[in-house]
Write an enzyme that holds these catalytic residues in place. Structure first.
Site, PDB file in Angstrom:
ATOM      1  N   ASP A 165       0.798  -1.243   0.003  1.00  0.00           N
ATOM      2  CA  ASP A 165      -0.155  -0.143  -0.089  1.00  0.00           C
ATOM      3  C   ASP A 165       0.814   1.030   0.061  1.00  0.00           C
ATOM      4  O   ASP A 165       2.004   1.329   0.465  1.00  0.00           O
ATOM      5  CB  ASP A 165      -0.727  -0.048   1.379  1.00  0.00           C
ATOM      6  N   HIS A 177       2.251   3.529  -9.100  1.00  0.00           N
ATOM      7  CA  HIS A 177       2.063   2.298  -9.386  1.00  0.00           C
ATOM      8  C   HIS A 177       3.207   1.633 -10.182  1.00  0.00           C
ATOM      9  O   HIS A 177       3.408   0.409  -9.750  1.00  0.00           O
ATOM     10  CB  HIS A 177       0.692   2.128 -10.181  1.00  0.00           C
ATOM     11  N   SER A 221      -7.686  -5.470  -5.259  1.00  0.00           N
ATOM     12  CA  SER A 221      -8.869  -6.041  -4.111  1.00  0.00           C
ATOM     13  C   SER A 221      -9.913  -5.783  -5.128  1.00  0.00           C
ATOM     14  O   SER A 221     -10.255  -5.316  -6.043  1.00  0.00           O
ATOM     15  CB  SER A 221      -9.073  -5.283  -3.187  1.00  0.00           C
ATOM     16  N   LEU A 223      10.171 -20.996  -4.270  1.00  0.00           N
ATOM     17  CA  LEU A 223       9.208 -19.994  -4.107  1.00  0.00           C
ATOM     18  C   LEU A 223       7.855 -19.935  -4.358  1.00  0.00           C
ATOM     19  O   LEU A 223       7.717 -19.976  -5.683  1.00  0.00           O
ATOM     20  CB  LEU A 223       9.614 -18.412  -3.763  1.00  0.00           C
ATOM     21  N   SER A 244      -8.165  -4.479   5.211  1.00  0.00           N
ATOM     22  CA  SER A 244      -8.733  -4.270   4.135  1.00  0.00           C
ATOM     23  C   SER A 244      -9.194  -5.529   3.147  1.00  0.00           C
ATOM     24  O   SER A 244      -8.638  -5.748   2.077  1.00  0.00           O
ATOM     25  CB  SER A 244      -7.840  -3.403   3.159  1.00  0.00           C
ATOM     26  N   GLU A 252       0.993 -12.965  12.640  1.00  0.00           N
ATOM     27  CA  GLU A 252       1.560 -11.795  13.370  1.00  0.00           C
ATOM     28  C   GLU A 252       1.377 -10.677  12.215  1.00  0.00           C
ATOM     29  O   GLU A 252       1.488 -10.816  11.034  1.00  0.00           O
ATOM     30  CB  GLU A 252       2.963 -12.233  13.819  1.00  0.00           C
TER      31      GLU A 252
HETATM   32  C1  IPE Z   1      -5.534  -2.684  -0.281  1.00  0.00           C
HETATM   33  O1  IPE Z   1      -5.186  -1.243  -0.318  1.00  0.00           O
HETATM   34  C2  IPE Z   1      -5.523  -3.245  -1.362  1.00  0.00           C
HETATM   35  C3  IPE Z   1      -4.214  -3.521  -1.916  1.00  0.00           C
HETATM   36  C4  IPE Z   1      -2.867  -3.186  -1.626  1.00  0.00           C
HETATM   37  C5  IPE Z   1      -4.297  -4.082  -3.390  1.00  0.00           C
HETATM   38  P1  IPE Z   1      -6.181  -0.131  -0.499  1.00  0.00           P
HETATM   39  O2  IPE Z   1      -5.406   1.219  -0.434  1.00  0.00           O
HETATM   40  O3  IPE Z   1      -7.142  -0.459  -1.382  1.00  0.00           O
HETATM   41  O4  IPE Z   1      -6.926  -0.067   0.991  1.00  0.00           O
HETATM   42  P2  IPE Z   1      -7.911   1.066   1.511  1.00  0.00           P
HETATM   43  O5  IPE Z   1      -8.738   1.312   0.725  1.00  0.00           O
HETATM   44  O6  IPE Z   1      -7.070   2.029   2.171  1.00  0.00           O
HETATM   45  O7  IPE Z   1      -8.387   0.142   2.856  1.00  0.00           O
HETATM   46  C1  IPE Z   2      -1.547   0.239  -3.396  1.00  0.00           C
HETATM   47  O1  IPE Z   2      -1.398   1.642  -3.307  1.00  0.00           O
HETATM   48  C2  IPE Z   2      -1.950  -0.170  -4.858  1.00  0.00           C
HETATM   49  C3  IPE Z   2      -3.224  -0.759  -4.785  1.00  0.00           C
HETATM   50  C4  IPE Z   2      -4.200  -0.722  -4.237  1.00  0.00           C
HETATM   51  C5  IPE Z   2      -3.579  -1.334  -6.280  1.00  0.00           C
HETATM   52  P1  IPE Z   2      -2.428   2.862  -3.401  1.00  0.00           P
HETATM   53  O2  IPE Z   2      -2.939   3.131  -4.646  1.00  0.00           O
HETATM   54  O3  IPE Z   2      -3.606   2.198  -2.604  1.00  0.00           O
HETATM   55  O4  IPE Z   2      -2.062   3.962  -2.737  1.00  0.00           O
HETATM   56  P2  IPE Z   2      -2.269   4.996  -1.826  1.00  0.00           P
HETATM   57  O5  IPE Z   2      -3.037   4.058  -0.584  1.00  0.00           O
HETATM   58  O6  IPE Z   2      -3.585   5.634  -2.288  1.00  0.00           O
HETATM   59  O7  IPE Z   2      -1.308   5.780  -1.374  1.00  0.00           O
HETATM   60 MG    MG Z   3      -4.096   2.545  -0.717  1.00  0.00          MG
END
Ligand code: IPE
Ligand code: IPE
Ligand code: MG
Length: 243
Positions: free
Chosen positions: A21, A38, A66, A132, A193, A204
């Protein structure tokens, strides 16, 4: 900085799962579009995968997209799908040569045909690799996974008394995979999430403020060091070392 001594890593988790994230915030803080975050968030994946092999982790699960991420703007979703395709094209041979077996957690129904085919081919190509196991949670949601398991059980007509934890687990995407010992979430968010909500019952957790594109080998080592300081009790009482 935590010293990289072998004693810090006496216990290596069999299965590490990562909520990758913070890509968007990483980019915005640099004055770049979210898309750049990304892209950067795939550049460090190779390092994390290689470090996982080096540390002796056997299963690595990464949360890539997700079931809730469909709520994002169309152009971001399309950008992400393009990145996944490029990533597969660019990294597959290297992963295969390094003995990585790709598996998919999630549903491919909503995924466009080209990407769907690439995912299926990558799974087929790497299916005998054992160094892996890399589970990619892509169009994955824990609640969706549990609902699909229930539907599978009902369809198979299993008698209620046969539905125990072991049987139920066989209907999940993670059927042939042990539960995660350690779940890492980057970017300073403290929530799951919808990630591995069944499998993570006794995992953990390690949280770090680092945004995913900046997460590398050293920080994985720190997470493993923290894991080594944990005592997993599973509801039992603390073991008395004198007994
Ligand atoms: C969780 O991150 C999903 C992925 C890392 C793929 P999100 O950024 O979508 O989660 P929320 O919306 O902050 O909970
Ligand atoms: C995680 O990074 C990647 C995906 C959820 C696909 P985010 O896109 O959620 O990045 P933030 O949380 O908005 O910084
Ligand atoms: Mg995010």
């Amino acid at each position: 900085m935590i010293e990289e001594s072998p004693e810090n890593l006496a216990k290596i988790p069999t299965h590490v799962a990562i909520i990758m994230d913070g890509n968007g915030r990483w980019a915005l803080e640099k004055g770049l579009p979210r898309f750049a975050g990304h892209k950067a968030g795939t550049e460090n994946l190779r390092e994390v995968i290689e470090a996982s092999v080096e540390f002796g982790i056997q299963y690595l699960t990464i949360y890539a997209f997700s079931t809730e991420n469909w709520k994002r703007p169309q152009d971001e979703i399309q950008g992400l799908m393009r990145i996944f395709k490029t990533m597969l094209d660019r990294e597959l041979n290297n992963l295969h040569e390094n003995g990585v077996q790709l598996r998919h957690f999630g549903c491919l129904d909503r995924i466009d045909e080209v990407l769907k085919r690439k995912v299926i081919e990558a799974i087929e190509l790497t299916k005998d690799n054992q160094t892996l196991i890399l589970n990619v949670a892509f169009n994955y949601g824990g609640r969706d996974e549990i609902l699909r398991a229930v539907q599978g059980i009902v369809k198979d007509g299993l008698p209620a008394e046969e539905v125990d934890e072991k049987t139920f687990s066989k209907y999940l995407y993670s059927a042939n995979c042990p539960d995660p010992d350690l779940i890492i979430r980057t970017s300073g968010e403290y929530r799951c999430s919808n990630f591995l909500i069944w499998q993570g019952a006794y995992s953990e957790w390690y949280f770090t403020p680092t945004y995913w594109p900046d997460f590398g080998k050293e920080e994985l080592h720190q997470a493993l060091t923290a894991y080594n300081q944990r005592e997993r009790r599973y509801g039992e009482v603390k073991k008395d070392p004198d007994k």
